[in-house]
Design a protein around this motif. Structure first.
Motif, short mmCIF file in Angstrom:
data_model
loop_
_atom_site.label_atom_id
_atom_site.label_comp_id
_atom_site.label_asym_id
_atom_site.label_seq_id
_atom_site.Cartn_x
_atom_site.Cartn_y
_atom_site.Cartn_z
N ASP A 1 5.15 -17.03 40.46
CA ASP A 1 4.00 -16.69 40.91
C ASP A 1 4.31 -15.82 42.31
N VAL A 2 3.71 -14.83 42.71
CA VAL A 2 3.74 -14.01 43.90
C VAL A 2 2.81 -13.83 44.62
N ILE A 3 2.46 -13.83 45.84
CA ILE A 3 1.36 -13.55 46.53
C ILE A 3 1.25 -11.95 47.00
N GLY A 4 0.12 -11.12 46.43
CA GLY A 4 0.45 -9.78 46.55
C GLY A 4 -0.22 -9.41 48.10
N ALA A 5 -1.29 -10.04 48.67
CA ALA A 5 -1.80 -9.64 49.85
C ALA A 5 -2.70 -10.84 50.20
N ILE A 6 -3.12 -10.80 51.44
CA ILE A 6 -3.93 -11.87 52.19
C ILE A 6 -4.90 -11.06 53.09
N ASP A 7 -6.00 -11.56 53.35
CA ASP A 7 -6.81 -11.05 54.14
C ASP A 7 -6.53 -11.66 55.77
N VAL A 8 -6.58 -10.71 56.62
CA VAL A 8 -6.26 -10.89 58.20
C VAL A 8 -7.43 -10.45 58.82
N LYS A 9 -7.58 -11.15 59.70
CA LYS A 9 -8.67 -10.61 60.83
C LYS A 9 -7.99 -9.37 61.72
N ALA A 10 -9.18 -8.51 61.78
CA ALA A 10 -8.58 -7.06 62.38
C ALA A 10 -9.72 -6.55 63.17
N ASN A 11 -9.50 -5.78 64.16
CA ASN A 11 -10.71 -5.06 64.93
C ASN A 11 -10.54 -3.37 64.84
N PHE A 12 -11.85 -2.85 64.79
CA PHE A 12 -11.78 -1.15 64.74
C PHE A 12 -13.08 -1.05 65.56
N LEU A 13 -12.59 -0.48 66.72
CA LEU A 13 -13.62 0.16 67.60
C LEU A 13 -14.82 -0.97 68.17
N GLY A 14 -14.05 -2.21 68.32
CA GLY A 14 -14.67 -3.38 68.95
C GLY A 14 -15.48 -4.16 67.61
N PHE A 15 -15.42 -3.68 66.51
CA PHE A 15 -16.13 -4.58 65.61
C PHE A 15 -14.65 -5.17 64.65
N SER A 16 -15.13 -6.54 64.39
CA SER A 16 -14.20 -7.41 63.60
C SER A 16 -14.34 -7.29 62.17
N TYR A 17 -13.33 -7.34 61.31
CA TYR A 17 -13.47 -7.39 59.93
C TYR A 17 -11.92 -7.87 59.41
N PHE A 18 -12.02 -8.01 57.86
CA PHE A 18 -10.83 -8.52 57.48
C PHE A 18 -10.27 -7.46 56.71
N ALA A 19 -8.78 -7.21 57.02
CA ALA A 19 -8.26 -6.27 56.26
C ALA A 19 -6.99 -6.75 55.22
N ASP A 20 -6.69 -6.05 54.14
CA ASP A 20 -5.66 -6.50 53.53
C ASP A 20 -4.43 -6.26 54.07
N TYR A 21 -3.44 -7.37 53.99
CA TYR A 21 -2.30 -7.39 54.46
C TYR A 21 -1.25 -7.68 53.29
N ALA A 22 -0.41 -6.53 53.13
CA ALA A 22 0.35 -6.64 51.87
C ALA A 22 1.58 -7.69 52.09
N LEU A 23 1.73 -8.72 51.40
CA LEU A 23 3.04 -9.62 51.39
C LEU A 23 4.05 -9.15 50.49
N THR A 24 3.62 -8.68 49.22
CA THR A 24 4.73 -8.56 48.11
C THR A 24 4.23 -7.10 47.59
N GLU A 25 5.19 -6.15 47.63
CA GLU A 25 5.10 -4.71 47.31
C GLU A 25 5.36 -4.91 45.54
N TYR A 26 4.98 -3.87 45.01
CA TYR A 26 5.14 -3.72 43.62
C TYR A 26 6.77 -3.40 43.29
N SER A 27 7.32 -2.71 44.21
CA SER A 27 8.82 -2.52 44.06
C SER A 27 9.56 -3.88 44.25
N GLU A 28 8.92 -4.61 45.16
CA GLU A 28 9.68 -5.89 45.62
C GLU A 28 9.55 -6.92 44.19
#
Length: 332
Positions: A298-325
């Protein structure tokens, strides 16, 4: 055990002069057998269980088919049955003879505790207990836990209400348990009657001085049910204990446990596993199946991480395992 001189006591020799332990544990450690009974007339009402111990019973001894036959007569509970003890192939063979069971009074047996003090340790010993909880678990001696491990072989009775569950153990898939104490040990296999058995283990704590593991055979299942609840749905203290009138041992002649002695380099949990494997091969016809090994990853492809854009908070995808990996992992 002749090779090492290890003595395997059927009950704890410490129990005779035990000034530390309280409650029923001391009685069990002094007994080869213990029973729980209930007053038969109260089977479906507010009955309470009573216990009896072989250290207080009348005992008769004879020989039968090359084994020692011991008859336990629990006078107070008006219950009598026999147990056969024999040695074969480096194992102690213990058979509770259900055909001999006599309930000649006003009490019925709900369960029998089989050799609860066999090879038990005390607070002065070092070692661990093996229980088949899930894939297997070890309980260290003298861990001072007040919780008793107790679980049904192959899982709890399906009709029991989940609201009455006191613990959340993994299911037992193998009818086996064991102990290592001061460089020696044993592994026990429930050979017949395993479907109505429980495994119980205790470690030395502030209330009792013993490290012990054994099995229980249920002749009739019991459980408690709450009768009343308040307006919020909380259970009141008032409760009744209901007892099944259906005997679980109909058609079953014996409850059998085989205790295999472990010494030297074989006295560890690896030795227990090897002994149980040999038992399955020799006694149950287990055969080795040759096939290509299979590995599930079992591999974990991505997780949600907290990010900011122009002062607004949101959750962005953060890749942990690429397809090539993933491809590299599979090829490796």
């Amino acid at each position: 055990e002749k090779a090492t001189g290890t003595v395997y006591f059927s009950r704890s020799p410490f129990a005779e002069n035990d000034n530390y332990s309280a409650g029923s544990m001391k009685k069990k450690m002094k007994s080869e057998m213990a029973i729980d009974c209930y007053y038969t007339a109260d089977a479906l009402t507010n009955a309470t269980e009573a216990s009896a111990y072989s250290c207080d019973a009348e005992i008769g001894v004879s020989e039968e088919d090359g084994a020692i036959k011991v008859t336990y007569d629990f006078i107070d509970m008006q219950v009598r049955f026999s147990v056969l003890y024999g040695i074969k192939d480096n194992a102690l063979d213990v058979k509770v003879d259900f055909k001999s069971l006599e309930e000649y009074g006003e009490y019925s047996v709900s369960r029998i505790y089989v050799l609860p003090g066999f090879f038990s340790g005390t607070g002065n010993d070092e070692g661990y207990i093996f229980v088949p909880d899930g894939s297997g678990a070890l309980i260290n001696f003298n861990n001072n836990s007040n919780a008793t491990y107790r679980s049904f072989v192959y899982g709890k009775e399906a009709s029991f209400p989940d609201t009455l569950k006191k613990t959340y153990n993994e299911n037992i898939h193998m009818p086996v348990f064991g102990m290592v104490k001061n460089g020696a040990g044993f592994v026990a296999v429930i050979d017949s009657g395993d479907a109505i058995a429980e495994i119980v283990a205790d470690s030395k704590n502030e209330n009792q001085f013993y490290n012990a593991v054994s099995s229980i055979v249920d002749l009739r299942y019991t459980y408690s049910t709450n009768l009343f609840a308040d307006a919020q749905g909380n259970n009141k203290v008032n409760a009744s204990t209901a007892y099944s009138k259906i005997s679980l041992i109909d058609g079953l002649d014996y409850y059998t446990v085989k205790y295999y002695f472990l010494t030297g380099s074989n006295a560890d949990y690896i030795g227990m596993a090897n002994t149980y494997r040999e038992y399955l091969i020799n006694e149950k016809g287990l055969e080795k199946k040759v096939k290509e090994p299979v590995l599930n990853v079992d591999v974990i492809g991505a997780i949600d991480v907290k990010a900011n854009f122009l002062g607004f908070s949101y959750f962005a995808d953060y890749a942990l395992t690429e397809y090539s990996e993933v491809e590299d992992i599979i090829k490796a």
